[in-house]
Design a protein around this motif. Structure first.
Motif, PDB file in Angstrom:
ATOM      1  N   GLU A 160      46.350  37.592  45.266  1.00 39.76           N
ATOM      2  CA  GLU A 160      44.921  37.597  44.922  1.00 39.76           C
ATOM      3  C   GLU A 160      44.118  38.442  45.911  1.00 39.76           C
ATOM      4  O   GLU A 160      43.267  39.232  45.499  1.00 39.76           O
ATOM      5  N   GLY A 214      44.228  41.859  45.218  1.00 39.74           N
ATOM      6  CA  GLY A 214      43.621  42.203  43.939  1.00 39.74           C
ATOM      7  C   GLY A 214      44.641  42.400  42.825  1.00 39.74           C
ATOM      8  O   GLY A 214      44.306  42.887  41.755  1.00 39.74           O
ATOM      9  N   ILE A 229      46.427  40.043  41.254  1.00 35.00           N
ATOM     10  CA  ILE A 229      46.334  39.031  40.201  1.00 35.00           C
ATOM     11  C   ILE A 229      44.927  38.436  40.215  1.00 35.00           C
ATOM     12  O   ILE A 229      44.236  38.454  41.222  1.00 35.00           O
ATOM     13  N   GLN A 230      44.563  37.930  39.062  1.00 34.17           N
ATOM     14  CA  GLN A 230      43.306  37.207  38.912  1.00 34.17           C
ATOM     15  C   GLN A 230      43.654  35.807  38.440  1.00 34.17           C
ATOM     16  O   GLN A 230      44.508  35.634  37.566  1.00 34.17           O
ATOM     17  N   ARG A 231      43.002  34.839  39.028  1.00 37.62           N
ATOM     18  CA  ARG A 231      43.255  33.450  38.669  1.00 37.62           C
ATOM     19  C   ARG A 231      42.006  32.895  37.995  1.00 37.62           C
ATOM     20  O   ARG A 231      40.899  33.036  38.497  1.00 37.62           O
ATOM     21  N   THR A 232      42.208  32.282  36.839  1.00 37.57           N
ATOM     22  CA  THR A 232      41.110  31.583  36.169  1.00 37.57           C
ATOM     23  C   THR A 232      41.456  30.103  36.162  1.00 37.57           C
ATOM     24  O   THR A 232      42.615  29.723  35.955  1.00 37.57           O
ATOM     25  N   CYS A 286      47.230  32.538  36.049  1.00 38.14           N
ATOM     26  CA  CYS A 286      47.307  33.799  36.786  1.00 38.14           C
ATOM     27  C   CYS A 286      47.572  34.941  35.809  1.00 38.14           C
ATOM     28  O   CYS A 286      48.396  34.815  34.911  1.00 38.14           O
ATOM     29  N   GLN A 287      46.878  36.045  36.050  1.00 39.07           N
ATOM     30  CA  GLN A 287      47.021  37.221  35.190  1.00 39.07           C
ATOM     31  C   GLN A 287      47.174  38.459  36.083  1.00 39.07           C
ATOM     32  O   GLN A 287      46.488  38.601  37.092  1.00 39.07           O
ATOM     33  N   ASN A 290      46.801  42.133  37.490  1.00 43.79           N
ATOM     34  CA  ASN A 290      45.821  43.220  37.550  1.00 43.79           C
ATOM     35  C   ASN A 290      46.522  44.356  38.299  1.00 43.79           C
ATOM     36  O   ASN A 290      46.547  44.379  39.525  1.00 43.79           O
TER      37      ASN A 290
END
Length: 124
Positions: free
Chosen positions: A57, A60, A62-65, A73-74, A76
């Motif tokens: 994260e 930058g 992965i993005q965590r919602t 986790c998605q 990026n």
């Protein structure tokens, strides 16, 4: 030299240096995953997996919602582009070395002409 934002580039390379994190990114390349599923293939605790995810994260990558108790986790991949550009800057040096090696090998092949096999029945 090509200029890049050093802290971001450092964070990307630091994140990619670990095989567990690279495997996590590979898993995320096909679909977003909850933290538990992302950590499942590894023989590590959920806390250790969370630390790996935090490194990703900060870079930058992965993005965590968060929805309720689910942390999704998605991937990026955009920050990897700076690393790729940094590597490409040095590619010309590698290519020059490969070109020199190729020329040397071709010159050596010209010097070494294959000899016809000798017939063991004939006397020299």
């Amino acid at each position: 030299m090509v200029e890049y934002e050093a802290p971001q580039l450092d964070a990307v390379f630091r994140a990619l240096a670990d095989p567990t994190r690279r495997a996590m990114l590979a898993a995320l390349s096909s679909q977003p995953l909850p933290v538990g599923e992302l950590a499942a293939p590894f023989d590590i605790s959920l806390a250790a997996a969370s630390k790996h995810i935090q490194v990703l994260e900060r870079a930058g990558l992965i993005q965590r919602t968060i929805t309720g108790r689910t942390h999704l986790c998605q991937l990026n991949a955009a920050p990897m582009h700076a690393g790729l550009e940094w590597i490409r800057h040095y590619e010309r040096f590698w290519q020059q070395r490969v070109d020199v090696l190729e020329a040397l090998l071709k010159a050596e092949d010209k010097v070494r002409k294959p000899r016809a096999p000798r017939n063991p029945r004939r006397k020299p």
